[in-house]
Write a protein that holds these residues in place. Structure first.
Motif, short mmCIF file in Angstrom:
data_model
loop_
_atom_site.label_atom_id
_atom_site.label_comp_id
_atom_site.label_asym_id
_atom_site.label_seq_id
_atom_site.Cartn_x
_atom_site.Cartn_y
_atom_site.Cartn_z
N LEU A 150 0.86 -1.18 0.00
CA LEU A 150 0.00 0.00 0.00
C LEU A 150 0.90 1.23 0.00
O LEU A 150 1.91 1.26 0.69
N SER A 151 0.55 2.23 -0.79
CA SER A 151 1.38 3.43 -0.88
C SER A 151 0.49 4.66 -0.79
O SER A 151 -0.49 4.77 -1.50
N VAL A 152 0.82 5.55 0.11
CA VAL A 152 0.09 6.79 0.29
C VAL A 152 1.03 7.94 -0.06
O VAL A 152 2.17 7.98 0.39
N THR A 153 0.58 8.88 -0.87
CA THR A 153 1.46 9.96 -1.34
C THR A 153 0.90 11.32 -1.00
O THR A 153 -0.16 11.44 -0.38
N GLU A 168 -4.00 17.69 0.42
CA GLU A 168 -3.45 17.06 -0.78
C GLU A 168 -2.87 15.67 -0.50
O GLU A 168 -1.83 15.31 -1.00
N MET A 169 -3.57 14.90 0.29
CA MET A 169 -3.11 13.54 0.54
C MET A 169 -3.96 12.56 -0.26
O MET A 169 -5.17 12.72 -0.36
N GLY A 170 -3.32 11.57 -0.85
CA GLY A 170 -4.05 10.59 -1.62
C GLY A 170 -3.26 9.30 -1.71
O GLY A 170 -2.22 9.15 -1.08
N CYS A 171 -3.76 8.36 -2.47
CA CYS A 171 -3.09 7.08 -2.64
C CYS A 171 -2.43 7.01 -4.00
O CYS A 171 -2.89 7.61 -4.97
N ASP A 172 -1.34 6.29 -4.06
CA ASP A 172 -0.58 6.14 -5.30
C ASP A 172 -1.43 5.42 -6.33
O ASP A 172 -1.98 4.36 -6.08
N ASN A 173 -1.54 5.97 -7.54
CA ASN A 173 -2.36 5.37 -8.59
C ASN A 173 -1.83 4.02 -9.04
O ASN A 173 -2.55 3.23 -9.62
N ASP A 174 -0.54 3.78 -8.81
CA ASP A 174 0.06 2.52 -9.25
C ASP A 174 -0.04 1.44 -8.19
O ASP A 174 0.51 0.35 -8.36
N SER A 175 -0.67 1.72 -7.08
CA SER A 175 -0.76 0.74 -6.01
C SER A 175 -2.21 0.34 -5.79
O SER A 175 -3.13 0.97 -6.28
#
Length: 979
Positions: A150-153, A168-175
């Motif tokens: 899981l990746s949070v960016t 501006e917190m979200g999750c990585d689209n590639d994860s």
């Protein structure tokens, strides 16, 4: 294909895949050839919560005799033993998934006994459709597995003085990730406990912080307890549920807050340009150090030896010594450096470097080794010949220019397709080769850095591999040309058997580029040669045997005989061809081509011309209007569509291994864009009693010839099936002319009581744009401060804000300039809002219709006996509002306030002396006036009117009597209504 033209794009897809992958451009195949096995590629694993990709674009077959007709992801319902198509966006845990792939065979082949594997997975179930020769395979992909990463960016560190707000917190689209997150900042208290912060609390310099992120929002997502969670690429600490042990979130610790205000701009890259590499015998020079960056300034710089005291160099550089260029870089206001984890240094010469950051100042050390002498920045290698099929690898003819300061010390050819050096073998046509050379500098010279060198093999720019001062390796890529080996046969002038005609081989020839010549040609039936008197009979099978041999200086490649390509003209009933090198049938260096026909009676279409096709223009809509067949050609245009050709080719296979291209057709219906390539797909259908030529049919679009060339070549393609044909022609849109200024006139102002009208709206006759139908309207500002359309037939209202909105569309070949220079005016007023709706092709303009008063002065006028007068005032010619002043700051609320009544409207009958009362003095005054001892004017303007007490329009003694009656109270009133 066995279903004819049932799927236009599908037929083209299958046909082009065959032509683009086969080395043989097959016209027909043997009957009932079986396909034993098919290997499919493109399987991807499935995890819980993972987005389901469109498998239709990823599954393909290595088998050249069938094609993927459909691919769909399904899950299995064990309770009812049914497969359901999976249409949700994300995979769910606990479900077993299957990839269901349907294959369709090429004409002449059968899938009945075929097996299939998908990335090594054998199918668990098979279904065969004998009518269409389609076979469906079910591949068990297993259950969706829990999430293991899981990746949070987009997480920013806490900064001193800022509020504890998560932005501006979200999750990585590639994860793989849940739909939503809930986050809160926490601060460590004195007893080492963490407490939540509200958004109003500010970060302090001496406190420690962490971010708590809780995952939520996605159903049926299981996060493995051993999951690795990364926040901004740094591992966080998973949070588990106390009861279930399930991973529900992550802690991400930051430590103390930083002192870098977030409102500043982060700098992660420093560029130092025009650094002069140390050269033997030269003095240090830093005057050429500079940068195009605006975020920072180089304040100080100097060269020194790699010693501890950093004493600046005053003498010359010495060869092979190491030197350091030290720079002090200061940030401009509003910027701050990255914390060091992602800082990049980009400097000429590709040096090693170190740096240190303190506040807004960076100290940068660049390490260079002194070159022996002048660096070589340009290299030109002459004498290169592109590899030719059949030749031996050779680079002996390569010679540097006479004034070159280097020599070639080593080299060789690399076969990219097999990944090894070419020894004593031959180049093979169509393969990719790399010529590798090692260069050595002459004494007193050294190569500059790899990024500074331009090297050319002839006119081809080479790629520099490695530079080590006085040595350099470079290479150039070539594709071997077809050479002396002949495997291509192009037979022209073949006329198919036509009922009632006699056998002939007149006009039979080979193409000029085939390096072949025809030795003999004979027509046969059942292995018996036909004589010149025989006439062709319908539905009888005939054979044409043609012996060809290589011309002098060329060799038929017998080892590649299976790859011989035959293109025959005017042979629409050809259903089989074979190529033989059997010594019993043909001689040495000869081949026999056998063409098998059935006699036909349909009129053959050999030339197709299509009119009305326009070259795509930037900004124009994709349209097939106007496309039509030339009259009398024997066919009609059945269908046509535009596709985005930039997305049409899809490469399959490893980069350096054998690969091929398969087309992906995606209909295009929007506006053409600059720089993209588009293809026009056209399907034609033969009229009754006509049939398309199965050989080389000539296709033309507006007189331009479209040859049979693989779609990957960017020219065109044609497929003939039964009585239909289709082809593709690619176009690059022409550049549009940009419109920088727009003027729209005649818009009516919003006058209260007036109905909105568009009749006055007009554009110049020579304008390169038009008003879009139905996209012109008046709007009003509602109570929510939003623009709403004015209802049809409704009048403009007072004290309401209106605007006029219009959408303009460019004519073909034009685009609106979207830059700052674009100007739009309505009624000579700048439009206050511009909306570029469609890539510069459609623009919406809005101008507020706030009413402007245009006043005229109304002078004062005295009243007359019968007509009223008025006071001085001002009137707006647009809205009819009245004002006491010309600046319209004092409105007249009641229009009656400006009116002065007519004199008769103010009469007081009997009041001859105009003193406001009626008595005997008025009798005396009237008697004097009648006796002409005085006049009405002596008493005032109303005296004459007031004296006519009997209202007969004459003043005499009868009026005196009436006044006396009134004074004596013999009558109640002198009002005219009494009479």
């Amino acid at each position: 294909m066995k279903r004819g033209f049932r799927k236009f794009a599908g037929v083209l897809l299958a046909a082009i895949m065959v032509f683009s992958m086969l080395p043989v451009a097959t016209i027909a195949h043997a009957e009932d050839a079986d396909i034993d096995s098919v290997e499919l590629r493109g399987y991807y694993g499935i995890e819980c919560g993972e987005w389901i990709i469109d498998y239709d674009y990823y599954i393909y077959t290595d088998d050249l005799r069938c094609d993927v007709d459909n691919a769909v992801l399904m899950y299995y319902d064990e309770e009812v033993d049914i497969y359901h198509e999976y249409k949700d966006d994300y995979a769910k845990c606990g479900y077993r998934y299957f990839l269901v792939v349907t294959l369709e065979s090429e004409s002449g082949y059968s899938l009945e006994n075929a097996t299939a594997t998908l990335e090594g997975i054998e199918s668990s179930k098979e279904e065969y459709d004998s009518e269409y020769d389609e076979k469906t395979f079910y591949f068990d992909l297993g259950e969706a597995t829990p999430i293991t990463s899981l990746s949070v960016t987009h997480v920013y560190p806490p900064c001193i003085g800022e509020n504890a707000i998560v932005e501006e917190m979200g999750c990585d689209n590639d994860s793989v990730y849940p739909d939503e997150t809930k986050s809160v900042w926490q601060k460590k208290t004195g007893n080492d406990k963490w407490e939540d912060m509200d958004g109003e609390e500010k970060f302090n310099a001496d406190d420690e912080y962490r971010l708590k992120i809780i995952f939520s929002g996605t159903e049926d997502v299981i996060i493995d307890e051993d999951v690795e969670i990364f926040v901004n690429y740094y591992a966080g600490t998973p949070i588990t549920d106390d009861e279930t042990g399930e991973v529900i979130g992550v802690y991400y610790e930051f430590g103390k807050a930083c002192d870098k205000p977030s409102q500043q701009t982060l700098i992660g890259t420093i560029e130092v340009e025009d650094v002069t590499v140390p050269v033997d015998g030269e003095k240090p020079d830093t005057m050429r150090i500079g940068t195009h960056a605006v975020e920072y300034t180089i304040k100080n710089e100097h060269w020194y030896n790699d010693d501890e005291d950093e004493s600046e160099i005053t003498g010359n550089f010495v060869a092979d010594e190491w030197y350091v260029l030290k720079l002090e870089i200061e940030l401009n206001e509003g910027y701050y450096f990255d914390d060091g984890y992602s800082m990049l240094i980009d400097a000429d010469g590709d040096p090693d470097y170190d740096y240190d950051i303190e506040g807004n100042v960076m100290t940068l050390w660049l390490y260079y080794r002194c070159l022996k002498n002048k660096p070589i920045l340009d290299v030109k290698i002459d004498g290169i010949v592109t590899p030719v099929n059949g030749e031996h690898p050779d680079y002996s003819n390569i010679a540097p220019p006479e004034d070159a300061k280097y020599s070639i010390v080593d080299g060789g050819w690399l076969d990219v397709d097999v990944g090894s050096m070419v020894g004593e073998g031959l180049f093979i046509g169509g393969r990719t080769y790399v010529l590798y050379l090692m260069l050595e500098c002459e004494e007193d010279y050294a190569f500059g850095s790899a990024r500074q060198i331009n090297a050319y093999f002839g006119d081809t720019k080479a790629q520099v591999g490695y530079v080590r001062y006085d040595y350099m390796s470079l290479y150039c890529v070539y594709v071997a040309e077809e050479g002396e080996s002949v495997t291509d046969i192009n037979i022209l002038g073949v006329t198919c058997p036509v009922i009632g005609e006699k056998p002939t081989t007149e006009g039979l020839a080979v193409g000029d580029e085939t390096k072949l010549e025809i030795v003999s040609a004979t027509w046969e039936i059942e292995d018996s040669e036909l004589d010149a008197t025989h006439e062709f009979v319908k539905d009888v099978t005939y054979t044409l045997d043609i012996i060809v041999q290589a011309k002098k200086g060329y060799t038929l490649d017998i080892d590649e005989v299976e790859n011989v390509r035959v293109n025959a003209k005017n042979c629409e009933s050809l259903y089989e061809y074979m190529v033989y090198d059997d010594p019993e049938l043909c001689g040495e260096n000869q081949l026999m081509v056998r063409l098998v026909f059935e006699a036909v009676s349909d009129e053959v279409i050999t030339t197709v011309e299509i009119e009305g096709v326009k070259l795509p223009v930037v900004g124009a809509f994709a349209t097939t209007d106007g496309i039509k067949a030339v009259e009398g050609m024997g066919y009609t245009v059945q269908d046509a569509m535009w596709v985005d050709a930039s997305m049409m080719m899809f490469r399959i296979g490893p980069v350096l291994k054998s690969s091929y291209y398969a087309p992906v057709f995606r209909p295009f219906t929007g506006r053409f864009e600059q720089g993209k390539v588009y293809a026009l797909m056209i399907a034609l259908e033969a009229d009754e009693e006509h049939i398309f030529n199965y050989g080389r049919m000539y296709l033309k679009i507006n007189g331009e010839y479209v040859p049979y060339i693989n779609i990957g070549m960017g020219r065109g393609f044609a497929l003939i099936e039964n009585d239909r044909t289709s082809f593709i022609k690619t176009y690059v849109p022409a550049e549009a002319e940009y419109i920088k200024e727009v003027k729209v006139d005649g818009v009516i102002e919003a006058k209260p009581g007036e109905k909105p009208s568009y009749e006055s709206v007009k554009i110049p006759d020579d304008a390169n744009y038009t008003i879009r139908t139905g996209d012109m309207r008046y709007e009003y500002l509602d109570e929510n401060n939003e623009w709403q359309p004015v209802p049809e037939g409704e009048e403009f209202k007072k004290d309401t804000q209106y605007s006029f909105y219009v959408e303009l569309e460019v004519k073909e070949g034009y685009m609106f300039d979207q830059g700052e220079e674009f100007k739009a005016t309505i009624n000579d007023r700048m439009a206050e809002e511009k909306f570029f709706i469609d890539n510069g092709a459609i623009v919406g303009l809005r101008i507020p219709m706030t009413h402007e008063h245009h006043v005229e002065k109304v002078p004062a006028k005295d009243p007359t006996v019968d007509e009223p007068g008025n006071k001085e005032y001002y009137k707006c010619t647009g809205c009819d509002d009245l004002f006491w002043d010309e600046a319209c700051t004092k409105p007249i609320e009641n229009p009656d306030d400006v009116v002065i009544p007519a004199l008769k409207d103010s009469a007081m009958y009997g009041d001859v002396n105009c003193d406001g009362v009626v008595n005997m003095e008025d009798v005396t005054s009237l008697q004097k006036i009648i006796a002409k001892l005085t006049t009405h004017e002596a008493y005032g303007a109303l005296s004459r009117i007031n004296s006519d007490c009997n209202h007969d329009d004459d003043v005499n003694m009868m009026d005196v009597v009436e006044i006396q009656k009134y004074v004596a109270k013999l009558i109640d009133s002198l009002d005219p209504k009494r009479v």
